[in-house]
Design a protein around this motif. Sequence first.
Motif, PDB file in Angstrom:
ATOM      1  N   PRO A 202       0.851  -1.127  -0.106  1.00 48.86           N
ATOM      2  CA  PRO A 202       0.164  -0.067  -0.082  1.00 48.86           C
ATOM      3  C   PRO A 202       0.848   1.303   0.114  1.00 48.86           C
ATOM      4  CG  PRO A 202      -0.811  -1.585   1.467  1.00 48.86           C
ATOM      5  CD  PRO A 202       0.401  -1.936   0.929  1.00 48.86           C
ATOM      6  N   HIS A 203       0.675   2.294  -0.944  1.00 51.11           N
ATOM      7  CA  HIS A 203       1.368   3.227  -1.175  1.00 51.11           C
ATOM      8  C   HIS A 203       2.687   3.534  -1.023  1.00 51.11           C
ATOM      9  CE1 HIS A 203      -2.945   5.408   0.688  1.00 51.11           C
ATOM     10  NE2 HIS A 203      -3.099   4.651  -0.620  1.00 51.11           N
ATOM     11  N   PHE A 204       3.188   2.529  -1.502  1.00 51.95           N
ATOM     12  CA  PHE A 204       4.843   2.135  -1.698  1.00 51.95           C
ATOM     13  C   PHE A 204       5.472   3.286  -2.473  1.00 51.95           C
ATOM     14  CE2 PHE A 204       8.449   0.256  -3.504  1.00 51.95           C
ATOM     15  CZ  PHE A 204       9.253  -0.296  -2.443  1.00 51.95           C
ATOM     16  N   VAL A 205       4.861   3.848  -3.504  1.00 56.34           N
ATOM     17  CA  VAL A 205       5.429   4.654  -4.440  1.00 56.34           C
ATOM     18  C   VAL A 205       4.906   6.053  -4.013  1.00 56.34           C
ATOM     19  CG1 VAL A 205       5.601   5.528  -6.875  1.00 56.34           C
ATOM     20  CG2 VAL A 205       5.267   2.833  -6.266  1.00 56.34           C
TER      21      VAL A 205
ATOM     22  N   GLY B 183      -0.907  -3.034  -8.366  1.00 57.46           N
ATOM     23  CA  GLY B 183      -0.759  -3.668  -7.232  1.00 57.46           C
ATOM     24  C   GLY B 183      -1.881  -3.176  -6.300  1.00 57.46           C
ATOM     25  N   ILE B 184      -2.451  -4.097  -5.672  1.00 59.98           N
ATOM     26  CA  ILE B 184      -3.724  -3.823  -4.936  1.00 59.98           C
ATOM     27  C   ILE B 184      -3.799  -4.472  -3.511  1.00 59.98           C
ATOM     28  CG2 ILE B 184      -5.406  -5.343  -5.960  1.00 59.98           C
ATOM     29  CD1 ILE B 184      -7.395  -2.821  -5.864  1.00 59.98           C
ATOM     30  N   THR B 185      -4.183  -4.031  -2.439  1.00 57.17           N
ATOM     31  CA  THR B 185      -4.115  -4.706  -1.071  1.00 57.17           C
ATOM     32  C   THR B 185      -5.530  -4.207  -0.503  1.00 57.17           C
ATOM     33  OG1 THR B 185      -1.777  -4.427  -0.892  1.00 57.17           O
ATOM     34  CG2 THR B 185      -3.000  -4.788   1.069  1.00 57.17           C
ATOM     35  N   ARG B 186      -6.079  -5.283   0.202  1.00 56.91           N
ATOM     36  CA  ARG B 186      -7.322  -5.191   0.896  1.00 56.91           C
ATOM     37  C   ARG B 186      -6.915  -4.933   2.323  1.00 56.91           C
ATOM     38  NH1 ARG B 186     -12.428  -6.665  -0.487  1.00 56.91           N
ATOM     39  NH2 ARG B 186     -11.673  -7.814  -2.164  1.00 56.91           N
ATOM     40  N   THR B 187      -7.356  -3.596   2.709  1.00 51.27           N
ATOM     41  CA  THR B 187      -7.168  -3.070   4.245  1.00 51.27           C
ATOM     42  C   THR B 187      -8.462  -2.871   4.759  1.00 51.27           C
ATOM     43  OG1 THR B 187      -7.031  -0.604   3.414  1.00 51.27           O
ATOM     44  CG2 THR B 187      -4.919  -2.059   3.276  1.00 51.27           C
TER      45      THR B 187
ATOM     46  N   VAL C 141      -6.688  -0.776  -1.696  1.00 48.90           N
ATOM     47  CA  VAL C 141      -5.393   0.395  -1.723  1.00 48.90           C
ATOM     48  C   VAL C 141      -4.566   0.071  -2.474  1.00 48.90           C
ATOM     49  CG1 VAL C 141      -3.599   1.467  -0.329  1.00 48.90           C
ATOM     50  CG2 VAL C 141      -5.959   1.006   0.868  1.00 48.90           C
ATOM     51  N   GLY C 142      -4.189   0.887  -3.439  1.00 49.87           N
ATOM     52  CA  GLY C 142      -3.104   0.532  -4.521  1.00 49.87           C
ATOM     53  C   GLY C 142      -1.803   0.478  -3.953  1.00 49.87           C
ATOM     54  N   ASP C 143      -0.700   0.678  -4.766  1.00 49.96           N
ATOM     55  CA  ASP C 143       0.824   0.606  -4.486  1.00 49.96           C
ATOM     56  C   ASP C 143       1.216   2.129  -4.698  1.00 49.96           C
ATOM     57  OD1 ASP C 143       1.006  -2.009  -4.443  1.00 49.96           O
ATOM     58  OD2 ASP C 143       1.955  -2.309  -6.177  1.00 49.96           O
ATOM     59  N   VAL C 144       0.400   2.947  -5.076  1.00 48.17           N
ATOM     60  CA  VAL C 144       1.012   4.480  -5.288  1.00 48.17           C
ATOM     61  C   VAL C 144       0.097   5.427  -4.367  1.00 48.17           C
ATOM     62  CG1 VAL C 144       1.092   6.437  -7.048  1.00 48.17           C
ATOM     63  CG2 VAL C 144       1.249   4.024  -7.926  1.00 48.17           C
TER      64      VAL C 144
END
Length: 284
Positions: free
Chosen positions: A218-221, A236-240, A245-248
């Motif tokens: 999540p929000h890595f970039v 990329g996508i993550t369930r929170t 939530v995406g990677d960006v």
Amino acid sequence: MVAIVLDGLATAKAIKSELKVAVEDLRARGIVPGLGTLLVGDDPGSHSYVGGKHRDCAEVGINSIRIDLPVSASVNDVRAAIAELNAAKKVTGYIVQLPLPSGMDANSMLELIDPAKDADGLHPTNLGKLVMNVSGEMKSPLPCTPSGIVELLERYQVPTRSAEVAIIGRGLTVGRPLSLLMTRKGIDSTVTILHSASKNLSEAVKRADIVVAAIGSPHFVKPEWIKPGAAVLDVGITRTDAGLVGDVDPQVSQVAGFLSPNPGGVGPMTRAMLLKNVVLAAQN
């Protein structure tokens, strides 16, 4: 600066309209594209995903056949279902929905798919053709997410020739095949694949004209990693607890020139390209 949104929903809708015309033309010649799905188990996400595929088919006029097996299904049951889809004349392309139940080897099941009916474009034969640069329309199916990314860039006229591309993630479904597509003649990008062991990852991203994030973090970039005006695609996508939530980081939109958000960006393109693979198989 506020980024231009690479709208996957709108672009996928346009592709579906084009496919609907192609399907009508095939039907006039007595050819009906058909998508098959094999789902094993009771994973809610998988059921939702497969249901969406069949709704997409109805939208463009593609026939669809659905085989659902219980979580108690044996390896032989799954093998028999794959054989049934391989033999079914009404199926021009199909998918085996992952994940399979624990203890069942996904790779050995996927290798049983007829490569000509591989709607996901991930059979070893088709990936090998991608490496050999002989895959694509009228030859073999392309992996859906990478081809959807390329299609999105082309339709928004994002320059790719001589562009520096940073792909964060080396997975089989996105990172590796996308790197091959982006270096093809006519696209002509220079690609760097980044991963957990990469040194100075943020510095490599800062040099990139196109950034693809596909790691599921999540929000890595971060905004400070992005070259002003670059195109950024969040895959990329993550369930929170707060939802998907995406990677960006959302603040990247204040720096980038183009941004494919998540959800709503590459996801719909993946589904559209699956349909395209089914139609191309029928045309073949």
